[in-house]
Write a protein that holds these residues in place. Sequence first.
Motif, mmCIF file in Angstrom:
data_model
loop_
_atom_site.group_PDB
_atom_site.id
_atom_site.type_symbol
_atom_site.label_atom_id
_atom_site.label_comp_id
_atom_site.label_asym_id
_atom_site.label_seq_id
_atom_site.Cartn_x
_atom_site.Cartn_y
_atom_site.Cartn_z
ATOM 1 N N GLU A 107 29.947 37.334 36.674
ATOM 2 C CA GLU A 107 31.397 37.245 36.834
ATOM 3 C C GLU A 107 31.903 38.287 37.828
ATOM 4 O OE1 GLU A 107 32.662 37.489 32.736
ATOM 5 O OE2 GLU A 107 32.723 35.300 32.546
ATOM 6 N N GLN A 108 31.322 39.487 37.788
ATOM 7 C CA GLN A 108 31.693 40.532 38.740
ATOM 8 C C GLN A 108 31.305 40.117 40.161
ATOM 9 O OE1 GLN A 108 33.449 43.323 38.361
ATOM 10 N NE2 GLN A 108 33.241 43.792 40.523
ATOM 11 N N GLN B 79 33.725 37.582 41.483
ATOM 12 C CA GLN B 79 34.979 38.207 41.916
ATOM 13 C C GLN B 79 34.827 38.830 43.298
ATOM 14 O OE1 GLN B 79 36.047 40.939 38.809
ATOM 15 N NE2 GLN B 79 36.931 39.342 37.512
ATOM 16 N N GLU B 80 33.706 39.510 43.536
ATOM 17 C CA GLU B 80 33.477 40.141 44.838
ATOM 18 C C GLU B 80 33.320 39.087 45.934
ATOM 19 O OE1 GLU B 80 30.063 42.588 44.098
ATOM 20 O OE2 GLU B 80 31.215 44.002 42.849
ATOM 21 N N GLN C 17 34.479 36.033 45.834
ATOM 22 C CA GLN C 17 35.771 35.371 45.987
ATOM 23 C C GLN C 17 36.700 36.205 46.863
ATOM 24 O OE1 GLN C 17 36.601 32.210 44.639
ATOM 25 N NE2 GLN C 17 38.281 32.430 46.086
ATOM 26 N N ALA C 18 36.649 37.529 46.701
ATOM 27 C CA ALA C 18 37.481 38.406 47.533
ATOM 28 C C ALA C 18 37.061 38.300 48.999
ATOM 29 C CB ALA C 18 37.378 39.848 47.045
#
Length: 138
Positions: free
Chosen positions: A62-63, A66-67, A69-70
């Motif tokens: 999940e982390q 997020q990275e 996706q950023a």
Amino acid sequence: MKEYWEQAERLRRRINRKIHEIHLLRQRAEGMNGSGINDMPRTVSPDRSKMEGTVFKIMALEQDIQETQAEYDALIAGMEARINAVQDSDARDLLSKRYLEFKPWSAVAAEMFISKRKAYYIHAKALESLQYDAVQFT
């Protein structure tokens, strides 16, 4: 533009692959808690270390999502700024459909009520009008 397209596709595939991996890990974790209804005998005490390991893998994925996706969002924002700098509204529309919505040429042409050949022509003219930075589309 080709480099941008390939990079965006790589990021999209990476995000989707990790989402699928999380889905599989969650399914596996549900099976570990013994709550599933089946005719197999259950263990008296489920292996907590396997469950914890699975939870940690899910959290790490999940982390990473997020990275990634950023990074993807920054790439899209950069492309959107370049597209918005194009003066011709038809060219802006075409570039948005192709490079922000990731539509195939046939769909772009159909939505704009033009032939694919005309779409290619507008695309070529739009690419000429884009202002390139020192590092192109990266």
